[in-house]
Design a protein around this motif. Structure first.
Motif, PDB file in Angstrom:
ATOM      1  N   ARG A 105      50.507  30.784  44.505  1.00  8.54           N
ATOM      2  CA  ARG A 105      51.614  30.115  45.017  1.00  8.54           C
ATOM      3  C   ARG A 105      51.170  28.794  45.018  1.00  8.54           C
ATOM      4  O   ARG A 105      50.283  28.581  44.665  1.00  8.54           O
ATOM      5  CB  ARG A 105      51.669  30.679  46.576  1.00  8.54           C
ATOM      6  CG  ARG A 105      50.500  30.443  47.315  1.00  8.54           C
ATOM      7  CD  ARG A 105      50.661  30.778  48.618  1.00  8.54           C
ATOM      8  NE  ARG A 105      49.321  30.169  49.453  1.00  8.54           N
ATOM      9  CZ  ARG A 105      49.240  30.464  50.780  1.00  8.54           C
ATOM     10  NH1 ARG A 105      50.195  31.085  51.638  1.00  8.54           N
ATOM     11  NH2 ARG A 105      48.215  29.702  51.236  1.00  8.54           N
ATOM     12  N   LEU A 157      54.925  24.623  53.527  1.00  5.69           N
ATOM     13  CA  LEU A 157      55.724  25.586  52.947  1.00  5.69           C
ATOM     14  C   LEU A 157      55.098  25.771  51.546  1.00  5.69           C
ATOM     15  O   LEU A 157      55.031  24.951  50.607  1.00  5.69           O
ATOM     16  CB  LEU A 157      57.216  25.067  53.046  1.00  5.69           C
ATOM     17  CG  LEU A 157      57.744  24.720  54.375  1.00  5.69           C
ATOM     18  CD1 LEU A 157      59.033  24.108  54.127  1.00  5.69           C
ATOM     19  CD2 LEU A 157      57.697  25.808  55.269  1.00  5.69           C
ATOM     20  N   HIS A 158      55.260  27.142  51.414  1.00  7.33           N
ATOM     21  CA  HIS A 158      54.508  27.703  49.893  1.00  7.33           C
ATOM     22  C   HIS A 158      55.689  28.300  49.336  1.00  7.33           C
ATOM     23  O   HIS A 158      56.289  28.968  49.835  1.00  7.33           O
ATOM     24  CB  HIS A 158      53.209  29.042  50.237  1.00  7.33           C
ATOM     25  CG  HIS A 158      51.981  28.109  50.861  1.00  7.33           C
ATOM     26  ND1 HIS A 158      51.829  28.036  52.123  1.00  7.33           N
ATOM     27  CD2 HIS A 158      51.089  27.423  50.071  1.00  7.33           C
ATOM     28  CE1 HIS A 158      50.555  27.466  52.234  1.00  7.33           C
ATOM     29  NE2 HIS A 158      50.325  27.092  51.424  1.00  7.33           N
ATOM     30  N   ALA A 159      55.349  28.054  48.012  1.00  3.92           N
ATOM     31  CA  ALA A 159      56.171  29.073  46.967  1.00  3.92           C
ATOM     32  C   ALA A 159      55.721  30.033  46.083  1.00  3.92           C
ATOM     33  O   ALA A 159      54.818  29.619  45.712  1.00  3.92           O
ATOM     34  CB  ALA A 159      57.157  27.917  46.168  1.00  3.92           C
ATOM     35  N   TRP A 160      56.293  31.281  46.051  1.00  2.00           N
ATOM     36  CA  TRP A 160      55.602  32.075  45.049  1.00  2.00           C
ATOM     37  C   TRP A 160      56.608  32.311  44.041  1.00  2.00           C
ATOM     38  O   TRP A 160      56.364  32.957  43.073  1.00  2.00           O
ATOM     39  CB  TRP A 160      55.438  33.375  45.776  1.00  2.00           C
ATOM     40  CG  TRP A 160      54.356  33.685  46.772  1.00  2.00           C
ATOM     41  CD1 TRP A 160      53.068  34.196  46.456  1.00  2.00           C
ATOM     42  CD2 TRP A 160      54.350  33.309  48.288  1.00  2.00           C
ATOM     43  NE1 TRP A 160      52.360  34.167  47.703  1.00  2.00           N
ATOM     44  CE2 TRP A 160      52.987  33.457  48.616  1.00  2.00           C
ATOM     45  CE3 TRP A 160      55.350  32.566  48.971  1.00  2.00           C
ATOM     46  CZ2 TRP A 160      52.622  33.208  49.659  1.00  2.00           C
ATOM     47  CZ3 TRP A 160      55.017  32.453  50.256  1.00  2.00           C
ATOM     48  CH2 TRP A 160      53.577  32.664  50.787  1.00  2.00           C
ATOM     49  N   GLU A 173      62.422  30.138  42.433  1.00  2.00           N
ATOM     50  CA  GLU A 173      63.846  29.898  43.229  1.00  2.00           C
ATOM     51  C   GLU A 173      63.424  29.131  44.472  1.00  2.00           C
ATOM     52  O   GLU A 173      63.979  28.588  45.287  1.00  2.00           O
ATOM     53  CB  GLU A 173      64.589  31.458  43.513  1.00  2.00           C
ATOM     54  CG  GLU A 173      64.879  32.081  42.193  1.00  2.00           C
ATOM     55  CD  GLU A 173      64.118  32.558  41.421  1.00  2.00           C
ATOM     56  OE1 GLU A 173      64.326  33.047  40.032  1.00  2.00           O
ATOM     57  OE2 GLU A 173      62.841  32.735  41.691  1.00  2.00           O
ATOM     58  N   ARG A 174      62.242  29.596  45.247  1.00  2.00           N
ATOM     59  CA  ARG A 174      61.798  29.031  46.346  1.00  2.00           C
ATOM     60  C   ARG A 174      61.473  27.444  46.033  1.00  2.00           C
ATOM     61  O   ARG A 174      61.698  26.820  47.078  1.00  2.00           O
ATOM     62  CB  ARG A 174      60.539  29.906  46.684  1.00  2.00           C
ATOM     63  CG  ARG A 174      59.949  29.180  48.139  1.00  2.00           C
ATOM     64  CD  ARG A 174      60.685  29.827  49.301  1.00  2.00           C
ATOM     65  NE  ARG A 174      60.122  29.281  50.585  1.00  2.00           N
ATOM     66  CZ  ARG A 174      60.504  28.907  51.617  1.00  2.00           C
ATOM     67  NH1 ARG A 174      61.715  28.804  51.621  1.00  2.00           N
ATOM     68  NH2 ARG A 174      59.667  28.660  52.630  1.00  2.00           N
ATOM     69  N   ALA A 200      64.757  25.791  46.295  1.00  2.00           N
ATOM     70  CA  ALA A 200      65.287  25.612  47.615  1.00  2.00           C
ATOM     71  C   ALA A 200      64.355  24.532  48.456  1.00  2.00           C
ATOM     72  O   ALA A 200      65.111  24.115  49.378  1.00  2.00           O
ATOM     73  CB  ALA A 200      65.038  26.856  48.254  1.00  2.00           C
ATOM     74  N   LEU A 201      63.230  24.434  48.256  1.00  7.58           N
ATOM     75  CA  LEU A 201      62.628  23.412  48.923  1.00  7.58           C
ATOM     76  C   LEU A 201      62.349  21.912  48.335  1.00  7.58           C
ATOM     77  O   LEU A 201      61.905  20.861  49.218  1.00  7.58           O
ATOM     78  CB  LEU A 201      60.892  24.195  49.002  1.00  7.58           C
ATOM     79  CG  LEU A 201      60.754  25.346  49.921  1.00  7.58           C
ATOM     80  CD1 LEU A 201      59.349  25.757  49.946  1.00  7.58           C
ATOM     81  CD2 LEU A 201      61.106  25.019  51.250  1.00  7.58           C
ATOM     82  N   ARG A 203      60.088  19.351  40.910  1.00  6.71           N
ATOM     83  CA  ARG A 203      60.182  20.987  40.673  1.00  6.71           C
ATOM     84  C   ARG A 203      59.674  21.228  39.608  1.00  6.71           C
ATOM     85  O   ARG A 203      58.975  22.156  39.453  1.00  6.71           O
ATOM     86  CB  ARG A 203      61.717  21.036  40.779  1.00  6.71           C
ATOM     87  CG  ARG A 203      62.415  21.381  42.207  1.00  6.71           C
ATOM     88  CD  ARG A 203      63.765  21.986  42.121  1.00  6.71           C
ATOM     89  NE  ARG A 203      64.594  21.305  41.008  1.00  6.71           N
ATOM     90  CZ  ARG A 203      65.424  20.392  41.160  1.00  6.71           C
ATOM     91  NH1 ARG A 203      65.692  19.678  42.349  1.00  6.71           N
ATOM     92  NH2 ARG A 203      66.402  19.926  40.211  1.00  6.71           N
TER      93      ARG A 203
END
Length: 186
Positions: free
Chosen positions: A66, A78-81, A84-85, A88-89, A96
């Motif tokens: 992540r 806030l983590h993203a795996w 798409e996350r 959104a963040l 990005r």
């Protein structure tokens, strides 16, 4: 006065040596099917344990696959795996793209290490065991017992599935009740 619960009744029935205890009812395929389910349940549990062990070792070595993609109002990271996350963040396109590239690198490293340490194979074995368990479970649910021992074996499956849950698996209980009615001629 002692309160009697269905869970207690089923747990008592589950403890009876019906499946694998030498008391099998000849001619009732439900007893054998429930034994097959019990074996599949144990195998799925072993596969789950192995996958979790290997996954924990990999997380301890590499961390999770992540990226940190932002900070919440309360200061939590806030983590993203997944891409798409990140979308959104993160509103900035360059940020990005950078985070997606970093996530892709982490995933590739994770996947390579998962293959090397046997985690990928363990996940495949777990999926296969879960598939077998589901297939046998559906057969038990759809099948009909031909003896009281078969009904008890079926209730043993229900009690195992319901252990630690607030709600019992009602479809099994309704099926077992129908079996008892059929056997009793009621």
């Amino acid at each position: 006065m002692t309160k009697i619960s269905w869970r207690g009744v089923l747990a008592g029935a589950a403890g009876a040596p019906v499946v694998g205890g030498g008391l099998e009812e000849a001619g009732d395929p439900m007893v054998e099917l429930c034994r097959e389910w019990r074996d599949a349940w144990a195998e799925a549990g072993r596969c789950w344990d192995e996958r979790v062990r290997l996954q924990r070792e990999l997380v301890a070595r590499l961390g999770e696959p992540r990226v940190a993609a932002g900070v919440a109002a309360d200061g939590a990271v806030l983590h993203a795996w997944a891409d798409e996350r990140i979308d959104a963040l993160v509103s900035d396109a360059e940020a990005r793209a950078r985070l997606k590239a970093e996530l892709a690198e982490r995933r590739a490293r994770w996947d390579a290490e998962a293959d090397a340490c046997g985690l990928s194979d363990a996940e495949r074995r777990e999926d296969e065991a879960d598939g077998r368990l589901d297939t046998v479970l559906r057969a038990v649910l759809a099948g009909h017992a031909a003896s009281l021992r078969g009904v008890v074996a079926k209730l043993d499956v229900a009690a195992t599935l319901g252990a630690g849950e607030d709600d019992l698996p009602w479809a099994f209980l309704h099926g077992a009740l129908g079996d008892l009615r059929g056997i009793a001629g009621a």
